[in-house]
Structures are given as C-alpha cells and as structure tokens.
Scaffold this motif. Structure first.
Motif, PDB file in Angstrom:
ATOM      1  N   GLY A  17       7.764  37.539   3.973  1.00 19.95           N
ATOM      2  CA  GLY A  17       9.189  37.836   3.884  1.00 19.95           C
ATOM      3  C   GLY A  17       9.480  39.290   3.633  1.00 19.95           C
ATOM      4  O   GLY A  17      10.635  39.736   3.714  1.00 19.95           O
ATOM      5  N   GLY A  18       8.429  40.047   3.292  1.00 15.58           N
ATOM      6  CA  GLY A  18       8.568  41.474   3.078  1.00 15.58           C
ATOM      7  C   GLY A  18       9.148  41.874   1.746  1.00 15.58           C
ATOM      8  O   GLY A  18       9.506  43.033   1.546  1.00 15.58           O
ATOM      9  N   THR A  19       9.210  40.930   0.803  1.00 22.42           N
ATOM     10  CA  THR A  19       9.847  41.209  -0.484  1.00 22.42           C
ATOM     11  C   THR A  19       8.890  41.190  -1.668  1.00 22.42           C
ATOM     12  O   THR A  19       9.313  41.447  -2.797  1.00 22.42           O
ATOM     13  N   THR A  20       7.617  40.867  -1.460  1.00 21.23           N
ATOM     14  CA  THR A  20       6.661  40.798  -2.563  1.00 21.23           C
ATOM     15  C   THR A  20       6.605  42.143  -3.279  1.00 21.23           C
ATOM     16  O   THR A  20       6.153  43.145  -2.697  1.00 21.23           O
ATOM     17  N   PRO A  21       7.049  42.220  -4.537  1.00 19.15           N
ATOM     18  CA  PRO A  21       7.197  43.522  -5.204  1.00 19.15           C
ATOM     19  C   PRO A  21       5.903  44.333  -5.249  1.00 19.15           C
ATOM     20  O   PRO A  21       5.909  45.551  -5.036  1.00 19.15           O
ATOM     21  N   GLU A  22       4.775  43.658  -5.525  1.00 21.52           N
ATOM     22  CA  GLU A  22       3.504  44.369  -5.630  1.00 21.52           C
ATOM     23  C   GLU A  22       3.106  45.006  -4.296  1.00 21.52           C
ATOM     24  O   GLU A  22       2.582  46.124  -4.257  1.00 21.52           O
ATOM     25  N   SER A  23       3.359  44.284  -3.197  1.00 22.56           N
ATOM     26  CA  SER A  23       2.988  44.796  -1.881  1.00 22.56           C
ATOM     27  C   SER A  23       3.930  45.906  -1.422  1.00 22.56           C
ATOM     28  O   SER A  23       3.502  46.854  -0.747  1.00 22.56           O
ATOM     29  N   ILE A  73       0.527  50.981   7.765  1.00 17.87           N
ATOM     30  CA  ILE A  73       1.022  50.002   8.739  1.00 17.87           C
ATOM     31  C   ILE A  73       1.341  48.716   7.978  1.00 17.87           C
ATOM     32  O   ILE A  73       0.493  48.214   7.231  1.00 17.87           O
ATOM     33  N   SER A  74       2.540  48.176   8.161  1.00 19.68           N
ATOM     34  CA  SER A  74       2.933  46.969   7.426  1.00 19.68           C
ATOM     35  C   SER A  74       3.339  45.855   8.380  1.00 19.68           C
ATOM     36  O   SER A  74       4.019  46.098   9.383  1.00 19.68           O
ATOM     37  N   LEU A  75       2.923  44.646   8.031  1.00 17.30           N
ATOM     38  CA  LEU A  75       3.248  43.458   8.817  1.00 17.30           C
ATOM     39  C   LEU A  75       4.191  42.570   8.027  1.00 17.30           C
ATOM     40  O   LEU A  75       3.955  42.301   6.841  1.00 17.30           O
ATOM     41  N   SER A  76       5.259  42.110   8.679  1.00 16.30           N
ATOM     42  CA  SER A  76       6.217  41.222   8.033  1.00 16.30           C
ATOM     43  C   SER A  76       6.955  40.425   9.097  1.00 16.30           C
ATOM     44  O   SER A  76       7.037  40.837  10.264  1.00 16.30           O
ATOM     45  N   ASN A  77       7.519  39.315   8.672  1.00 18.12           N
ATOM     46  CA  ASN A  77       8.361  38.495   9.541  1.00 18.12           C
ATOM     47  C   ASN A  77       9.815  38.960   9.522  1.00 18.12           C
ATOM     48  O   ASN A  77      10.621  38.519  10.331  1.00 18.12           O
ATOM     49  N   ASN A  78      10.138  39.866   8.583  1.00 21.51           N
ATOM     50  CA  ASN A  78      11.524  40.276   8.346  1.00 21.51           C
ATOM     51  C   ASN A  78      11.678  41.780   8.573  1.00 21.51           C
ATOM     52  O   ASN A  78      11.213  42.591   7.775  1.00 21.51           O
ATOM     53  N   GLU A  79      12.336  42.138   9.655  1.00 19.85           N
ATOM     54  CA  GLU A  79      12.463  43.546  10.028  1.00 19.85           C
ATOM     55  C   GLU A  79      13.303  44.349   9.034  1.00 19.85           C
ATOM     56  O   GLU A  79      13.174  45.573   8.950  1.00 19.85           O
ATOM     57  N   LYS A  80      14.161  43.689   8.281  1.00 18.20           N
ATOM     58  CA  LYS A  80      15.040  44.389   7.347  1.00 18.20           C
ATOM     59  C   LYS A  80      14.543  44.319   5.907  1.00 18.20           C
ATOM     60  O   LYS A  80      15.259  44.632   4.968  1.00 18.20           O
ATOM     61  N   SER A  81      13.305  43.930   5.717  1.00 20.91           N
ATOM     62  CA  SER A  81      12.765  43.697   4.378  1.00 20.91           C
ATOM     63  C   SER A  81      12.373  45.000   3.684  1.00 20.91           C
ATOM     64  O   SER A  81      12.165  46.035   4.332  1.00 20.91           O
TER      65      SER A  81
END
Length: 325
Positions: free
Chosen positions: A79-85, A100-108
């Motif tokens: 979800g792109g919201t994990t605080p530690e990551s 480089i970051s991978l997420s399902n949420n482009e606005k995260s």
C-alpha cells in the motif's frame, strides 16, 4: 509487466553511475519476503556485487556502512504506507543511493519519497498477486545484466512472458487439493513450513503472514537444508508440515526432507512446481528463480480454503489496523 520501464530505470542509474558495488533489498513483512527472489538472484549470479536483504527498521537504525552513490536500494510496500519502509526509502536517498520503490499505490508515501517508482498490480487475479515479486526479480536480473553481464537474460525474459498464464492455469486445477488441505489442517495449532533456494522467502511469507498473521496458527519456517540439523527431531506421526518443492538445483534438499517426513508418517502437504509445469516456460539455467512466484500463486488458493474451513477470514486481525504500536 512493463519491462521497458525496468530497462529505463536501470539504464538511467548506469548513466549516472558506471559501477555499482552493492544492491540492498529493504522492506517489511510480506513485502520484504517478496524481495527475496531478487536478492537470491544477485547473491547467486553476480560475481562482484554485494547484496543483502534487510527489514526496514534494521536499515534505519543499524545502517550498513558504505551505502552511497555506488549502491542501489530497492524498497517495497504494497500500500506504500508502511512507516519503516517509507523512512528507509528517505534515508537511502539521503545517503546518496539510487532508490527504486515498488508499490501498488502510485500516490502513496513511499512513492513520494523515492527516486524511481514501479507500480505493480495485485487485485486483478492470482498472477497479479505476485507482480511485486516478479518486478523485483526482473530488476535484479536487469541490474546484473547491465553492470556485469548475464548470459541467460533472454531465457529469463521468456520465463517472465509465460509466467502469468502458467499461474492462472495452475490455480484452476488446485481447487480439490486446496479444499482437502483446508479440512486436513483446520484444527492445527502449528504448521511447519519448509522450502529452499529462491522459495525460502515464499515459505517465510506463507508461515508469517498467511498462517500467523491471517490465521493465528504458529508456523515456524524451516530451510530443507537445515531440517536435518535440529528441526527434524519434532517429526512424528501426524505432525503437520507444508513443503514447497522446487524444480531446479535445490530440489534434492526438498526431496530429502520429504522422504524423511514420509518415513515417519507426518501429515504432509507438498506443493511441487513440477506438478504445474514450470519447466515448460523456464529453462534449467533460470528455473530456480521462478519457483517462488508459481508456488505463491498456488498457495493463495490453499490459504483461502483453509480460511473457509476455519471460518476465519484472511482479513481478520487482533492488532493490525486496530492499535497503535
């Protein structure tokens, strides 16, 4: 999957930094596990790049020495919201790494902090649920190919092309065996999860998240190569085990464990990549790295049937999303 995007990202990094000495894979939970095949590829195929797989807060609080402009850091969060990551992504950029970051949420938040983004699928089908893992492996292959060469690059691309359809075909056939698994294990308080090679991350993910997080079943993860160095003492009649059997170089390790489990009449479910035709899309030179995606896709059906048999939805939690911690 957008392979041109991967080529563009790695090509841009190479345009800025001709030599890369280190690739770090950083995340939390299931996302960290999804980075495992990429980490495994670099650790086995590169002859000069140092690599490690780290949980994000270890990177944040005990940052490895030498993270700099010769480092690529790959972070991930569904979800792109994990605080530690998110914090690790920011820290890596501050240290001068190419991130480089991978997420399902482009606005995260993680995408807002990163230098290069890859937006992967998840909801569409079972193949989509392993896109993050596939993208990470594809990045790892592209990095090794660009910075030192990789002889089996085209074979890997062919395997990627065939993987989504293979997963979707596989999950169509597993309904009866998955339902049997649910009934067979629905009352278990512990399930031991075994595998090896690039699939060890998938075993860890199954144990820690599908079983412990989502079903509240204790689930130790055991490398089949380490099974005989302590853990096999717990093997007895009807002791519950789940084995992910690889097609490739580490199959011998998995088969040895299976033989011992059968010898003592343990309760075994064996999910075998050979049964689903992995070799039909992946040559022997690259097949090891594609086991995790296929086996994870199949396992999702098994997890759904276990949840149904236990009347315990995969979305049920005690603490996550409910408490501050």
């Amino acid at each position: 999957m957008d392979f041109e995007q991967i080529k563009t990202i790695v090509g841009d990094v190479k345009g800025k930094q001709k030599d890369i000495s280190r690739v770090l894979f950083v995340g939390c939970g299931a996302s960290m596990a999804d980075l495992y095949p990429g980490f495994y590829f670099v650790s086995h195929e590169s002859t000069k790049i140092l690599t490690s797989l780290m949980t994000a807060n270890e990177f944040n609080y005990d940052t490895p020495q030498g993270v700099n402009a010769q480092t690529i850091v790959i972070t991930a969060s569904l979800g792109g919201t994990t605080p530690e990551s998110v914090a690790a992504t920011k820290k890596a950029r501050e240290l001068g790494a190419h991130v480089i970051s991978l997420s399902n949420n482009e606005k995260s938040p993680i995408i807002k902090e990163t230098q290069y983004k890859i937006i992967h699928g998840f909801q569409a089908n079972y193949a989509a649920k392993v896109e993050k893992m596939s993208y990470c492996l594809a990045l790892a292959i592209e990095i090794v190919k660009e910075f030192e060469g990789y002889a089996h690059y085209e074979e890997a691309q062919k395997a990627f092309d065939g993987l989504p359809d293979l997963i979707e075909e596989a999950v169509k056939s597993v309904g009866p065996s998955a339902k049997e698994f649910g009934e067979k294990y629905k009352n278990e308080k512990t399930i031991y999860v075994l595998s090896s090679g690039a699939t060890l991350g998938a075993a860890y993910s199954t144990a820690s998240f599908l079983f412990m997080e989502m079903q509240w079943i204790a689930a130790p993860t055991i490398h089949t190569g380490e099974y005989f160095h302590g853990p096999f003492e717990l093997t007895e009649t009807d002791a519950p085990y789940l084995l992910f059997m690889n097609d490739g170089k580490t199959r011998h390790l998995d088969a040895r464990a299976l033989t011992f489990l059968q010898r003592f009449d343990a309760k075994i479910t064996n999910i075998d990549a050979k049964d689903y035709g992995l070799a039909s899309i992946a040559s022997g030179d690259v097949i090891d790295y594609f086991n995790p995606m296929l086996l994870t896709g199949v396992m999702r059906v098994y997890a759904e049937e276990l949840a149904a048999a236990r009347k315990h939805p995969l979305t049920k939690r005690r603490y996550m999303w409910k408490l501050e911690y």
